[in-house]
Write an enzyme that holds these catalytic residues in place. Structure first.
Site, PDB file in Angstrom:
ATOM      1  N   TYR A  74       3.876 -24.959 -40.574  1.00 55.90           N
ATOM      2  CA  TYR A  74       4.654 -25.883 -39.746  1.00 55.90           C
ATOM      3  C   TYR A  74       5.662 -26.578 -40.657  1.00 55.90           C
ATOM      4  O   TYR A  74       5.927 -26.113 -41.764  1.00 55.90           O
ATOM      5  CB  TYR A  74       3.660 -26.844 -39.045  1.00 55.90           C
ATOM      6  N   LYS A  98      -4.497  -7.432 -16.955  1.00 58.30           N
ATOM      7  CA  LYS A  98      -3.562  -6.507 -17.620  1.00 58.30           C
ATOM      8  C   LYS A  98      -3.426  -6.897 -19.089  1.00 58.30           C
ATOM      9  O   LYS A  98      -3.383  -6.041 -19.967  1.00 58.30           O
ATOM     10  CB  LYS A  98      -2.177  -6.563 -16.949  1.00 58.30           C
ATOM     11  N   ASP A 142       3.488  -5.929 -10.013  1.00 59.03           N
ATOM     12  CA  ASP A 142       3.176  -6.376  -8.652  1.00 59.03           C
ATOM     13  C   ASP A 142       4.281  -7.236  -8.034  1.00 59.03           C
ATOM     14  O   ASP A 142       4.025  -8.306  -7.457  1.00 59.03           O
ATOM     15  CB  ASP A 142       1.820  -7.106  -8.638  1.00 59.03           C
ATOM     16  N   ALA A 167       7.217   0.546  -4.440  1.00 54.10           N
ATOM     17  CA  ALA A 167       7.460   0.646  -5.883  1.00 54.10           C
ATOM     18  C   ALA A 167       6.824   1.914  -6.452  1.00 54.10           C
ATOM     19  O   ALA A 167       7.513   2.771  -7.031  1.00 54.10           O
ATOM     20  CB  ALA A 167       6.873  -0.592  -6.562  1.00 54.10           C
ATOM     21  N   ASN A 203      -2.688   3.051 -13.623  1.00 50.32           N
ATOM     22  CA  ASN A 203      -1.649   2.883 -14.652  1.00 50.32           C
ATOM     23  C   ASN A 203      -2.176   2.332 -15.973  1.00 50.32           C
ATOM     24  O   ASN A 203      -1.473   2.364 -16.976  1.00 50.32           O
ATOM     25  CB  ASN A 203      -0.456   2.084 -14.120  1.00 50.32           C
TER      26      ASN A 203
HETATM   27  N1  LIG Z   1      -3.876   3.253  -8.930  1.00 47.33           N
HETATM   28  C1  LIG Z   1      -2.838   2.692  -9.496  1.00 47.33           C
HETATM   29  O1  LIG Z   1      -2.641   2.770 -10.702  1.00 47.33           O
HETATM   30  C2  LIG Z   1      -1.863   1.951  -8.673  1.00 47.33           C
HETATM   31  C3  LIG Z   1      -2.088   1.718  -7.352  1.00 47.33           C
HETATM   32  N2  LIG Z   1      -1.161   1.039  -6.622  1.00 47.33           N
HETATM   33  C4  LIG Z   1      -1.511   0.741  -5.250  1.00 47.33           C
HETATM   34  O2  LIG Z   1      -0.548   1.309  -4.375  1.00 47.33           O
HETATM   35  C5  LIG Z   1      -0.307   0.435  -3.301  1.00 47.33           C
HETATM   36  C6  LIG Z   1       1.184   0.137  -3.200  1.00 47.33           C
HETATM   37  O3  LIG Z   1       1.619  -0.561  -4.357  1.00 47.33           O
HETATM   38  P1  LIG Z   1       3.166  -0.852  -4.601  1.00 47.33           P
HETATM   39  O4  LIG Z   1       3.951   0.389  -4.512  1.00 47.33           O
HETATM   40  O5  LIG Z   1       3.238  -1.671  -5.820  1.00 47.33           O
HETATM   41  O6  LIG Z   1       3.472  -1.789  -3.346  1.00 47.33           O
HETATM   42  P2  LIG Z   1       4.795  -1.913  -2.461  1.00 47.33           P
HETATM   43  O7  LIG Z   1       4.595  -3.116  -1.634  1.00 47.33           O
HETATM   44  O8  LIG Z   1       6.004  -1.806  -3.295  1.00 47.33           O
HETATM   45  O9  LIG Z   1       4.750  -0.601  -1.536  1.00 47.33           O
HETATM   46  C7  LIG Z   1       3.802  -0.368  -0.550  1.00 47.33           C
HETATM   47  C8  LIG Z   1       4.430   0.527   0.509  1.00 47.33           C
HETATM   48  O10 LIG Z   1       3.400   1.000   1.352  1.00 47.33           O
HETATM   49  C9  LIG Z   1       3.876   0.948   2.673  1.00 47.33           C
HETATM   50  N3  LIG Z   1       2.791   0.921   3.625  1.00 47.33           N
HETATM   51  C10 LIG Z   1       1.984  -0.112   3.951  1.00 47.33           C
HETATM   52  N4  LIG Z   1       1.120   0.275   4.906  1.00 47.33           N
HETATM   53  C11 LIG Z   1       1.389   1.563   5.175  1.00 47.33           C
HETATM   54  C12 LIG Z   1       0.856   2.504   6.069  1.00 47.33           C
HETATM   55  N5  LIG Z   1      -0.146   2.188   6.884  1.00 47.33           N
HETATM   56  N6  LIG Z   1       1.378   3.758   6.089  1.00 47.33           N
HETATM   57  C13 LIG Z   1       2.376   4.090   5.266  1.00 47.33           C
HETATM   58  N7  LIG Z   1       2.945   3.222   4.395  1.00 47.33           N
HETATM   59  C14 LIG Z   1       2.449   1.986   4.347  1.00 47.33           C
HETATM   60  C15 LIG Z   1       4.735  -0.322   2.699  1.00 47.33           C
HETATM   61  O11 LIG Z   1       5.631  -0.345   3.797  1.00 47.33           O
HETATM   62  C16 LIG Z   1       5.445  -0.211   1.364  1.00 47.33           C
HETATM   63  O12 LIG Z   1       6.636   0.528   1.461  1.00 47.33           O
HETATM   64  C17 LIG Z   1      -1.175  -0.801  -3.528  1.00 47.33           C
HETATM   65  O13 LIG Z   1      -2.381  -0.639  -2.820  1.00 47.33           O
HETATM   66  C18 LIG Z   1      -1.463  -0.757  -5.004  1.00 47.33           C
HETATM   67  O14 LIG Z   1      -2.683  -1.341  -5.331  1.00 47.33           O
HETATM   68  C19 LIG Z   1       0.027   0.608  -7.147  1.00 47.33           C
HETATM   69  C20 LIG Z   1       0.284   0.803  -8.459  1.00 47.33           C
HETATM   70  C21 LIG Z   1      -0.673   1.443  -9.334  1.00 47.33           C
HETATM   71  C1  LIG Z   2      -3.216  -0.809 -10.715  1.00 47.91           C
HETATM   72  C2  LIG Z   2      -2.101  -1.620 -10.253  1.00 47.91           C
HETATM   73  O1  LIG Z   2      -1.232  -1.958 -11.021  1.00 47.91           O
HETATM   74  C3  LIG Z   2      -2.019  -1.959  -8.856  1.00 47.91           C
HETATM   75  O2  LIG Z   2      -2.861  -1.552  -8.064  1.00 47.91           O
HETATM   76  O3  LIG Z   2      -1.071  -2.688  -8.491  1.00 47.91           O
HETATM   77 MG   LIG Z   3       0.140  -3.374 -10.177  1.00 49.31          MG
END
Ligand SMILES: NC(=O)C1=CN([C@@H]2O[C@H](COP(=O)(O)OP(=O)(O)OC[C@H]3O[C@@H](n4cnc5c(N)ncnc54)[C@H](O)[C@@H]3O)[C@@H](O)[C@H]2O)C=CC1
Ligand SMILES: CC(=O)C(=O)O
Ligand SMILES: [Mg+2]
Length: 478
Positions: A114, A169, A212, A272, A393
């Site tokens: 410091y 994370k 997220d 996303a 991820n």
């Molecule tokens: N296993 C992994 O490593 C990861 C899993 N995820 C999961 O994927 C999901 C989406 O995450 P993000 O893309 O970050 O969210 P986001 O909010 O960007 O996208 C979600 C999309 O799913 C659509 N959606 C919602 N209900 C639906 C339905 N019944 N039918 C079709 N589309 C539908 C929404 O309109 C939106 O476009 C979450 O459940 C998240 O936990 C996301 C990132 C990593």
């Molecule tokens: C694993 C992750 O990043 C998610 O479900 O949003």
């Molecule tokens: Mg995430």
């Protein structure tokens, strides 16, 4: 869908036992008869008349936990002191802390770490800003930034509620990649404000991991930050997820003996993760991807308010298929869900081509319960750690940032992402590969090592690394 969330949870029941009225073996028998599995017993205190014990019990779900507790309360000679869910116990006071590398033992140490000693270090950085990488935490530190708008699949639960995920994370960054990460949850959803805040805090960090943040705002935020910062900016839900999906698919297709260029992929959730997943798969040679969001298949006859869907429609769905998931799943070789729980049914699976590959990755509850899907699919993967084939991820972000920080990359580009996917896939050898093991475990140390190495190589090849290759340490280090 029969929800899989909370299945097989562990609870800890603290009970005071009156030794004159009941024995522990009577209590254990009651628990067993109710279907509870005792996985741990700790004696907290003991006197001639009473003992206090913590009993850790594996229960099916919340309801089972409640019934178990009520049963304990009914037993004569048993007083239930408390009931805790072990998951909550792990979160008390948060999951991470800051530690100093060296203790301040005396006045001399104090004057070096410091004022006044620190002043000359500050001056050195002010004269040559790149020294911040060698003289501060910048070189090993990543900001995990969220606005709490798309937390797992829980949606817009706000910045406070997002903290446990971001702390998690940070833990994973540290344990898997020896990267120091800070959770930063912002109380704003304004795109411009988020960009300005991240830019303002960037001097302390060697990289920015966006997490997220809901789509489509996440695309603009990432794009602008990439343009305006000179450190890697990586939206984990997009690219981390896409990298691991590609790794899993490379290996799953070896089992079904199909080629990336020949398969039909149905992808649900064009947010996303879905958008980035489509991009990486197209880049890897997949030709037929059909995206499905809440209003059905995304195609070129529709006008979308969401500009990322207009762009998505241009790049995907070559036959311009329309309709619902039920319609477009016909003949699909692969289903990838990054959308919402329970939208995939057994009827859908029956319509798929031979040897269906299903990655149901919505968290915490997947698009289909794996147990329900199992009889109808060749390869089943989820984002969860309690089933085989965890496509998450976490297999990517610690290694990709470890590599990017070690070679001081300006950005994380497509070549580095593809290299990371191939590196993850390569950890599973041909001898090991089978339906329940298409992707290495999160705990497999080879994952971070290989991803780091591959990412560094790709960074030099594409000329985004700023560190002299001769001084990069060959081991996993800071
Ligand atoms: N296993 C992994 O490593 C990861 C899993 N995820 C999961 O994927 C999901 C989406 O995450 P993000 O893309 O970050 O969210 P986001 O909010 O960007 O996208 C979600 C999309 O799913 C659509 N959606 C919602 N209900 C639906 C339905 N019944 N039918 C079709 N589309 C539908 C929404 O309109 C939106 O476009 C979450 O459940 C998240 O936990 C996301 C990132 C990593
Ligand atoms: C694993 C992750 O990043 C998610 O479900 O949003
Ligand atoms: Mg995430």
């Amino acid at each position: 869908m029969s929800t899989v969330n909370n299945s097989n949870m562990n609870i800890v029941i603290r009970i005071q036992i009156d030794k004159m009225l009941i024995t522990f073996s009577d209590i254990a028998k009651e628990i067993g008869e109710m279907g509870g599995d005792i996985v741990g017993i700790d004696v907290i205190s003991s006197s001639k008349t009473h003992t206090i014990r913590d009993i850790t019990i594996n229960v099916n779900d919340q309801k089972h936990s409640h019934l178990m507790t009520e049963k304990m309360k009914d037993l004569e000679g048993v007083h239930v002191v408390s009931v805790s869910d072990r998951t909550f116990l792990l979160h008390i006071g948060g999951k991470i802390e800051v530690q100093s590398k060296n203790p301040i033992k005396n006045r001399d140490d104090l004057s070096r770490v410091y004022t006044p000693g620190v002043a000359k270090v500050c001056t050195a950085i002010s004269e040559e800003p790149s020294k911040a990488f060698s003289l501060t935490i910048k070189r090993n530190t990543v900001a995990v930034v969220s606005d709490g708008t798309a937390v797992l699949g829980l949606g817009d639960i706000g910045p406070l509620a997002a903290m446990p995920v971001m702390e998690g994370k940070a833990m994973l960054f540290k344990q898997m990649g020896e990267v120091d990460a800070f959770p930063i949850c912002l109380d704003t959803k304004d795109t411009e404000e988020i960009i300005q805040i991240v830019k303002s805090i960037a001097p302390a960090f060697g990289g920015i991991n966006l997490e997220d943040i809901s789509s489509p705002r996440c695309f603009e935020i990432e794009k602008r930050l990439k343009e305006e910062l000179d450190i890697p900016v990586f939206h984990d839900d997009q690219h981390g997820t896409a990298v691991v999906i590609l790794a899993g698919l490379i290996n799953a297709l070896k089992l079904t003996e199909k080629k990336l260029s020949e398969i039909k992929v149905v992808l649900t959730g064009i947010g996303a993760a879905g958008t980035a997943c489509a991009k990486i798969l197209l880049g890897a040679g997949v030709k037929n991807i059909i995206g499905v969001d809440i209003n059905g298949a995304i195609h070129r006859r529709e006008k979308y308010r969401n500009p990322s869907w207009t762009e998505f429609a241009k790049l995907t769905n070559p036959d311009n298929e329309t309709g619902s998931l039920s319609d477009v799943i016909e003949g699909a070789d692969v289903f990838i869900g990054v959308s919402a729980p329970g939208l995939l049914t057994v009827e859908h699976l029956k319509k798929m081509a031979r040897d269906p590959i299903v990655f149901a990755m919505a968290n915490p509850d997947p698009e289909i319960d794996p147990e329900l899907a199992e009889p109808y699919v060749r390869v089943m993967a989820t984002g969860r750690s309690d089933y085989p084939n965890q496509i998450n991820n976490v297999l990517c972000f610690p290694g990709i940032f470890r590599g990017a920080l070690d070679c001081r990359a300006r950005i994380i580009n497509e070549e580095m992402k593809i290299a990371a996917a191939q590196a993850i896939a390569s950890v599973v050898t041909d001898d090991e590969l089978n339906e329940s093991y298409i992707i290495p475990s999160v705990f497999n140390k080879k994952v971070v090592e290989r991803v780091r190495e591959a990412v560094i190589k790709a960074a030099y090849k594409t000329e985004v690394a700023r560190k002299d290759p001769l001084i990069i340490d060959s081991r996993l280090s800071k």
